[in-house]
Design an enzyme around this catalytic site. Structure first.
Site, PDB file in Angstrom:
ATOM      1  N   ILE A  31     -34.629   5.827 -62.718  1.00 16.38           N
ATOM      2  CA  ILE A  31     -33.525   4.869 -62.709  1.00 16.38           C
ATOM      3  C   ILE A  31     -32.544   5.243 -61.603  1.00 16.38           C
ATOM      4  CG2 ILE A  31     -31.708   3.769 -64.062  1.00 16.38           C
ATOM      5  CD1 ILE A  31     -34.487   3.377 -65.245  1.00 16.38           C
ATOM      6  N   ASP A  99     -32.020   9.110 -56.340  1.00 20.66           N
ATOM      7  CA  ASP A  99     -32.423   9.661 -57.639  1.00 20.66           C
ATOM      8  C   ASP A  99     -31.238  10.160 -58.461  1.00 20.66           C
ATOM      9  OD1 ASP A  99     -34.329  10.312 -59.527  1.00 20.66           O
ATOM     10  OD2 ASP A  99     -34.865  12.216 -58.616  1.00 20.66           O
ATOM     11  N   PRO A 160     -31.589  21.806 -63.431  1.00 20.82           N
ATOM     12  CA  PRO A 160     -30.815  20.623 -63.817  1.00 20.82           C
ATOM     13  C   PRO A 160     -30.912  19.504 -62.790  1.00 20.82           C
ATOM     14  CG  PRO A 160     -29.355  22.192 -62.798  1.00 20.82           C
ATOM     15  CD  PRO A 160     -30.732  22.811 -62.765  1.00 20.82           C
ATOM     16  N   SER A 187     -35.373  18.758 -64.064  1.00 24.09           N
ATOM     17  CA  SER A 187     -34.870  17.765 -65.013  1.00 24.09           C
ATOM     18  C   SER A 187     -35.575  16.433 -64.815  1.00 24.09           C
ATOM     19  CB  SER A 187     -33.367  17.577 -64.821  1.00 24.09           C
ATOM     20  OG  SER A 187     -32.916  16.432 -65.534  1.00 24.09           O
ATOM     21  N   GLY A 238     -28.591  24.884 -67.068  1.00 24.85           N
ATOM     22  CA  GLY A 238     -28.396  23.626 -67.772  1.00 24.85           C
ATOM     23  C   GLY A 238     -27.344  23.757 -68.854  1.00 24.85           C
ATOM     24  N   SER A 239     -27.480  22.965 -69.897  1.00 26.19           N
ATOM     25  CA  SER A 239     -26.454  22.873 -70.928  1.00 26.19           C
ATOM     26  C   SER A 239     -26.500  24.056 -71.888  1.00 26.19           C
ATOM     27  CB  SER A 239     -26.619  21.577 -71.722  1.00 26.19           C
ATOM     28  OG  SER A 239     -27.756  21.656 -72.568  1.00 26.19           O
ATOM     29  N   PRO A 241     -26.233  24.071 -75.340  1.00 26.43           N
ATOM     30  CA  PRO A 241     -27.132  23.903 -76.488  1.00 26.43           C
ATOM     31  C   PRO A 241     -28.602  24.131 -76.146  1.00 26.43           C
ATOM     32  CG  PRO A 241     -25.466  22.173 -76.482  1.00 26.43           C
ATOM     33  CD  PRO A 241     -25.314  22.916 -75.187  1.00 26.43           C
ATOM     34  N   GLU A 260     -27.789  30.145 -66.956  1.00 26.52           N
ATOM     35  CA  GLU A 260     -26.536  29.659 -66.354  1.00 26.52           C
ATOM     36  C   GLU A 260     -26.206  28.359 -67.053  1.00 26.52           C
ATOM     37  OE1 GLU A 260     -24.335  27.446 -64.802  1.00 26.52           O
ATOM     38  OE2 GLU A 260     -24.964  27.601 -62.696  1.00 26.52           O
ATOM     39  N   LEU A 261     -25.136  28.387 -67.881  1.00 29.55           N
ATOM     40  CA  LEU A 261     -24.923  27.327 -68.871  1.00 29.55           C
ATOM     41  C   LEU A 261     -23.634  26.539 -68.681  1.00 29.55           C
ATOM     42  CD1 LEU A 261     -26.083  29.381 -71.983  1.00 29.55           C
ATOM     43  CD2 LEU A 261     -27.455  27.931 -70.480  1.00 29.55           C
ATOM     44  N   CYS A 295     -21.404  22.511 -62.569  1.00 33.67           N
ATOM     45  CA  CYS A 295     -21.265  23.472 -63.664  1.00 33.67           C
ATOM     46  C   CYS A 295     -20.007  24.319 -63.503  1.00 33.67           C
ATOM     47  CB  CYS A 295     -22.500  24.361 -63.744  1.00 33.67           C
ATOM     48  SG  CYS A 295     -22.933  25.159 -62.190  1.00 33.67           S
ATOM     49  N   GLU A 394     -16.796  21.051 -71.711  1.00 30.44           N
ATOM     50  CA  GLU A 394     -17.265  20.661 -70.384  1.00 30.44           C
ATOM     51  C   GLU A 394     -17.589  19.168 -70.375  1.00 30.44           C
ATOM     52  OE1 GLU A 394     -20.362  22.357 -67.072  1.00 30.44           O
ATOM     53  OE2 GLU A 394     -21.062  22.276 -69.140  1.00 30.44           O
TER      54      GLU A 394
END
Length: 508
Positions: A31, A99, A160, A187, A238-239, A241, A260-261, A295, A394
């Site tokens: 998309i 992208d 990510p 990702s 990434g995130s 969680p 690395e969050l 981030c 965040e």
């Protein structure tokens, strides 16, 4: 540099040096976030594909064409990849923009960093040859010890969508430099340029299986990669969680991870700044660069109250001047966020801040001239309390929240008032104060009189809930090396003497 018109390549999974259709033949739509249109698709890997890719990586380590290479030989591949990226820079930047939605000039700058990063790790790969076997001095002459630096093995790399090819490079370049074999899972929201890295590797003749690239959903491709028994390490950006899930899964096999969050980083502005406009620009750049999807975004502005009114006036003037447009347009400085889901998440953060009593000083809405695309105005939020969600969480979008302070001690306390610890920034002409702040900051990176400069030579990473481990620089290479101690008894013809020899005990 002219922006080319290009078509979206139709790729498969890159496994064992070849393009292979997913076992289940699944594909995911691409998309364009600036138009909301489907412009192509990518292959969707599952556990079956992960198993095939991991076996290809393991076999690559067993073969002489990769597993027995010297650092100098691997450096030639890394430099060849860098040269190809540079050759294809306009096309890759355009694909990245379509992208991910980031402005084209930013994507083009990212390609320059990709090139430099591969070249940097080529140098480190060559230097590794002289460090492969290192003597360790001991206090006992009866023993000799040396250390081997060896590839860690098969590594899983999960990246990510905000810097698609660059974040892949941060992991792929040092992993290959170390001599590992890698399985990259980018990702699913921005995978095009990472797949093109596979084509580049094929063109330069990287040995099959040294790098495998699997696109797909996290629970279908990422999770099986993390839990695969033949993957020796996971590196994830990434995130929070998702990082917790990865750490939990890796722990079942006592598998090392680098995480690395993200963060909720502060930028502290004192009233002795060199120039008001310079400080304002760094403040905006620190939060709104890459459409606010950084981030390390310094999204908490901590401003000395003596200059708050004047600073805010200039901040508003500069913010209103930011060009929001199709990211392929010239001079675009703010494009769309990555997806409808991210758009709704950011807008909910803004709505919640307002409901909690904060003031939306500017922005907080869709730009009126853009009817399609996931665009959000650059947003400034004031009257913020430290108990509010907007202060704590965040956002990952173009949203800056503000709080004032009186004293240096108060500023440091506010800066550290977060469960994250990736980065922090301070703007002040008092360099002694800046040094005090740098020492007191509970973060992995501190910027003085700037925000967001990132280079490939220093280490990158955070503390607290921003994760652990370091990427980039020599520290990034060490992530992918196993350190093996070899100790030798230097006098094999002489007895150690701990036990008495039976032959000298006599008969009872």
């Amino acid at each position: 540099m002219a922006i080319p018109n290009i078509r979206i390549p139709c790729r498969q999974l890159f496994i064992d040096g070849e393009w292979r259709e997913p076992v289940k033949k699944n594909r995911l739509p691409i998309i364009n976030p600036s138009t909301e249109e489907t412009i192509g698709d990518i292959p969707a890997a599952t556990a079956e594909d992960v198993d095939i890719a991991v076996k290809a990586a393991r076999n690559a380590l067993r073969r002489d064409d990769w597993g027995s290479t010297t650092g100098a030989q691997r450096a030639k591949y890394l430099r060849a990849i860098a040269a190809k990226v540079l050759e294809k820079k306009p096309e890759l930047a355009t694909l990245e923009t379509i992208d991910s939605g980031k402005p084209w000039f930013e994507a083009a700058a990212d390609m320059d960093d990709v090139v430099a990063c591969f070249e940097y790790y080529a140098d480190l790969a060559e230097a590794l040859d002289s460090k492969k076997k290192t003597e360790v001095k001991l206090h006992l002459d009866a023993f000799k010890t040396h250390v081997y630096r060896e590839p860690l093995g098969v590594v899983g790399l999960i990246t990510p969508w905000n810097y698609p090819l660059l974040m892949s490079t941060w992991k792929v370049a040092p992993a290959l430099a170390a001599g590992c074999a890698a399985v990259l899972k980018p990702s699913e929201m921005a995978s095009i340029t990472s797949l093109e890295l596979g084509e580049i590797c094929r063109e330069v003749g990287l040995p099959p299986g040294a790098l495998n690239i699997l696109t797909g959903l996290g629970h279908e491709a990422g999770s099986p990669l993390v839990s695969h028994p033949d993957v020796d390490k996971i590196s994830f950006t990434g995130s929070g969680p998702t990082g917790v899930k990865i750490m939990t899964a890796a722990a079942q096999l006592v598998k090392p991870v680098t995480l690395e969050l993200g963060g909720k980083s502060p930028i502290v502005v004192f009233d002795d700044i060199h120039d008001l406009d310079i400080a304002v620009e760094w403040t905006l750049f620190g939060c709104f660069w890459t459409n606010g999807q950084i981030c390390s975004a310094t999204s908490r502005l901590i401003l000395q109250e003596t200059i708050a009114s004047k600073f805010l006036d200039r901040l508003l003037e500069w913010t209103k001047n930011i060009k929001i447009s199709d990211p392929l347009e010239e001079d675009c400085k703010l494009g769309p966020v990555i997806s409808r889901g991210q758009y709704e998440k950011v807008m909910k953060f803004i709505s919640t801040a307002k409901n909690e009593g904060a003031t939306i000083l500017y922005g907080g809405e869709r730009p009126p001239h853009l009817k399609k695309g996931y665009y959000i105005q650059p947003t400034i939020i004031t009257d913020v309390d430290t108990s509010m969600e907007i202060w704590k969480e965040e956002v990952f979008g173009p949203v800056l929240c503000l709080k004032t302070f009186k004293t240096e001690e108060e500023a440091i306390e506010l800066a550290n008032d977060t469960r994250y610890g990736l980065a922090s920034a301070i703007l002040s002409k008092d360099l002694d104060r800046c040094e005090r702040f740098a020492k007191a900051s509970q973060s992995g990176c501190v910027w003085i009189n700037c925000s967001q400069p990132c280079f490939w030579q220093p280490p990158w990473g955070g503390k607290k809930r921003s994760g652990f481990g370091r990427e980039l620089g020599e520290w990034g290479l060490e992530n992918y090396l196993n350190i093996k101690q070899v100790t030798q008894y230097a006098s094999p013809n002489e007895p150690w003497g701990f036990y008495k020899s039976p032959s000298k005990l006599g008969n009872c």
